[in-house]
Scaffold this active site. Structure first.
Site, PDB file in Angstrom:
ATOM      1  N   LYS A  65      36.259  41.607  26.885  1.00 39.02           N
ATOM      2  CA  LYS A  65      35.541  41.986  25.805  1.00 39.02           C
ATOM      3  C   LYS A  65      34.700  43.252  25.538  1.00 39.02           C
ATOM      4  CE  LYS A  65      35.352  36.883  24.621  1.00 39.02           C
ATOM      5  NZ  LYS A  65      34.438  35.840  24.404  1.00 39.02           N
ATOM      6  N   ASP A 101      32.822  35.408  17.738  1.00 39.57           N
ATOM      7  CA  ASP A 101      32.246  34.235  18.738  1.00 39.57           C
ATOM      8  C   ASP A 101      30.761  33.750  18.038  1.00 39.57           C
ATOM      9  OD1 ASP A 101      34.488  33.920  20.769  1.00 39.57           O
ATOM     10  OD2 ASP A 101      33.484  35.512  21.813  1.00 39.57           O
TER      11      ASP A 101
HETATM   12  P1  NDP Z   1      30.056  34.343  32.115  1.00 39.40           P
HETATM   13  O1  NDP Z   1      30.896  34.395  33.524  1.00 39.40           O
HETATM   14  O2  NDP Z   1      29.675  35.793  31.537  1.00 39.40           O
HETATM   15  O3  NDP Z   1      28.507  33.823  32.665  1.00 39.40           O
HETATM   16  C1  NDP Z   1      28.613  32.575  33.342  1.00 39.40           C
HETATM   17  C2  NDP Z   1      27.019  31.785  33.240  1.00 39.40           C
HETATM   18  O4  NDP Z   1      27.252  30.837  33.687  1.00 39.40           O
HETATM   19  C3  NDP Z   1      25.906  32.898  33.944  1.00 39.40           C
HETATM   20  O5  NDP Z   1      24.870  32.740  33.460  1.00 39.40           O
HETATM   21  C4  NDP Z   1      25.940  32.071  35.327  1.00 39.40           C
HETATM   22  O6  NDP Z   1      24.646  32.252  36.038  1.00 39.40           O
HETATM   23  C5  NDP Z   1      26.144  30.755  34.964  1.00 39.40           C
HETATM   24  N1  NDP Z   1      26.582  29.930  35.768  1.00 39.40           N
HETATM   25  C6  NDP Z   1      27.762  29.500  36.306  1.00 39.40           C
HETATM   26  N2  NDP Z   1      28.237  28.707  37.280  1.00 39.40           N
HETATM   27  C7  NDP Z   1      26.896  27.914  37.108  1.00 39.40           C
HETATM   28  C8  NDP Z   1      26.417  26.888  37.961  1.00 39.40           C
HETATM   29  N3  NDP Z   1      26.954  26.002  38.748  1.00 39.40           N
HETATM   30  N4  NDP Z   1      25.106  26.373  37.797  1.00 39.40           N
HETATM   31  C9  NDP Z   1      24.115  27.264  36.900  1.00 39.40           C
HETATM   32  N5  NDP Z   1      24.634  28.315  36.296  1.00 39.40           N
HETATM   33  C10 NDP Z   1      26.050  28.704  36.171  1.00 39.40           C
HETATM   34  O7  NDP Z   1      30.587  33.456  31.234  1.00 39.40           O
HETATM   35  P2  NDP Z   1      30.762  33.478  29.702  1.00 39.40           P
HETATM   36  O8  NDP Z   1      29.540  33.504  29.174  1.00 39.40           O
HETATM   37  O9  NDP Z   1      31.987  34.169  29.146  1.00 39.40           O
HETATM   38  O10 NDP Z   1      31.216  31.842  29.418  1.00 39.40           O
HETATM   39  C11 NDP Z   1      30.304  30.790  29.291  1.00 39.40           C
HETATM   40  C12 NDP Z   1      31.155  29.487  28.887  1.00 39.40           C
HETATM   41  O11 NDP Z   1      31.111  29.703  27.614  1.00 39.40           O
HETATM   42  C13 NDP Z   1      32.170  29.246  29.660  1.00 39.40           C
HETATM   43  O12 NDP Z   1      32.061  27.697  29.986  1.00 39.40           O
HETATM   44  C14 NDP Z   1      33.241  29.331  28.645  1.00 39.40           C
HETATM   45  O13 NDP Z   1      34.337  28.595  28.841  1.00 39.40           O
HETATM   46  C15 NDP Z   1      32.428  29.034  27.281  1.00 39.40           C
HETATM   47  N6  NDP Z   1      33.070  29.512  26.160  1.00 39.40           N
HETATM   48  C16 NDP Z   1      33.393  28.828  24.947  1.00 39.40           C
HETATM   49  C17 NDP Z   1      33.913  29.202  24.009  1.00 39.40           C
HETATM   50  C18 NDP Z   1      33.995  28.318  22.870  1.00 39.40           C
HETATM   51  O14 NDP Z   1      34.829  29.084  21.632  1.00 39.40           O
HETATM   52  N7  NDP Z   1      33.810  27.221  22.798  1.00 39.40           N
HETATM   53  C19 NDP Z   1      33.876  30.750  23.457  1.00 39.40           C
HETATM   54  C20 NDP Z   1      33.574  31.623  24.861  1.00 39.40           C
HETATM   55  C21 NDP Z   1      33.087  31.037  26.126  1.00 39.40           C
HETATM   56  P3  NDP Z   1      24.593  33.311  37.096  1.00 39.40           P
HETATM   57  O15 NDP Z   1      24.072  34.599  36.525  1.00 39.40           O
HETATM   58  O16 NDP Z   1      23.420  32.898  37.859  1.00 39.40           O
HETATM   59  O17 NDP Z   1      25.694  33.749  37.954  1.00 39.40           O
END
Ligand code: NDP
Length: 266
Positions: A65, A101
């Site tokens: 993105k 989004d």
């Molecule tokens: P990113 O990879 O950019 O960010 C992931 C985030 O999740 C970080 O803040 C990370 O924390 C945190 N995280 C991951 N695993 C854990 C865990 N086990 N415990 C606590 N925190 C955790 O992901 P995106 O922002 O791209 O996506 C996030 C979610 O949004 C996904 O599940 C995706 O499927 C969903 N999504 C849904 C959409 C929809 O249309 N419904 C559209 C786009 C996304 P840290 O910084 O500590 O690693």
């Protein structure tokens, strides 16, 4: 006029529901176009790939993105502000970039009334665009994230931010799981003792993950809270992208029932 071709670019991309959503709408509206998927490994090749495939438009998903933002010749003001593009349309050889989004998410949560304060669990890419649009709309957004690192840019932008260690429990109207915790595992997005303090005080709890009941949504239901998963966000970002693809030839309410059929398929 040649048939218009659209695609989703991502890595991975095989799981995406976008081709089905958009093809259902093209077919239902009698619009002469088709929508496919393309595994894009190298984001720096986005523009070249777009033109090689002779596309009219694309949606872009993880991890490209930001690369999509860089590939565009023209950006709408919101995409320009957040630096993240998920929808590109070609017009007279130029690429126009949008972010759908965030407005999709905003529309998805608009059913919850009298909401002012929102707690985001997570601070990744999705949180970036959605926190910005919510603040523009007058919501107060606080971010709670596992690691400090990702919070730095939010802090610099003036958001209240916490890690699990520094969190000070208080009341939020909405608690939203913006993490990928619960997507392919059974993890909660934050330690349960924190969630057990914020969920009971919330009016509702929302997850951006769709198609399954995550541990976060399960816990929220155990606390008797209204809940919502990410299906409407997915649907609404798709409808808004479709409006750009077809230059607003159809209304939101004409597109919605056709795209919504995606949820009848498994
Ligand atoms: P990113 O990879 O950019 O960010 C992931 C985030 O999740 C970080 O803040 C990370 O924390 C945190 N995280 C991951 N695993 C854990 C865990 N086990 N415990 C606590 N925190 C955790 O992901 P995106 O922002 O791209 O996506 C996030 C979610 O949004 C996904 O599940 C995706 O499927 C969903 N999504 C849904 C959409 C929809 O249309 N419904 C559209 C786009 C996304 P840290 O910084 O500590 O690693």
């Amino acid at each position: 006029m040649a048939k218009e071709i659209f695609a989703i670019f991502g890595n991975p991309v095989s799981h995406s529901k976008s081709p089905l959503m958009h093809n259902l709408a093209f077919q239902g509206l009698g619009y002469d176009a088709c929508y496919t998927r393309h595994l894009l490994e190298d984001g720096t090749k986005l523009k070249e790939t777009f033109f090689n495939l002779k596309l009219k438009g694309v949606n872009v998903t993880v991890p490209h993105k930001e690369a999509a933002f860089n590939a565009c010749d023209e950006l709408d003001s919101f995409a320009q502000k957040i630096g993240v593009v998920n929808t590109i349309v070609e017009r007279e050889g130029k690429l126009y970039g949008y972010n759908t989004d965030a407005p999709g998410f905003l529309k998805a949560i608009s059913e919850f009334k009298e909401v002012k304060t929102v707690l985001f669990l997570g601070a990744g890419g999705t949180a970036q665009s959605t926190s910005s649009i919510l603040r523009d709309e007058g919501y107060e957004v606080t971010l709670l994230n596992r690691s400090q690192e990702r919070l730095e840019k939010y802090k610099a932008d003036g958001f209240q931010t916490y890690t699990f260690e520094t969190f000070e429990p208080c009341a939020f109207d909405l608690v939203i799981n913006m993490t990928s915790a619960g997507l392919a595992d059974n993890n909660l997005p934050a330690p349960q003792h924190i969630l057990d303090t914020v969920i009971p005080k919330a009016k509702a709890c929302v997850d951006v993950i769709y198609g399954k009941e995550t541990p976060f949504l399960k816990l929220s239901k155990n606390h008797q809270k209204p809940t919502k998963d990410g299906s409407d966000m997915l649907l609404y970002q798709g409808i808004i992208a479709f409006e750009h693809f077809t230059d607003y030839s159809y209304t939101f309410n004409e597109i919605k029932p056709l795209m919504q059929k995606v949820f009848d398929f498994n």
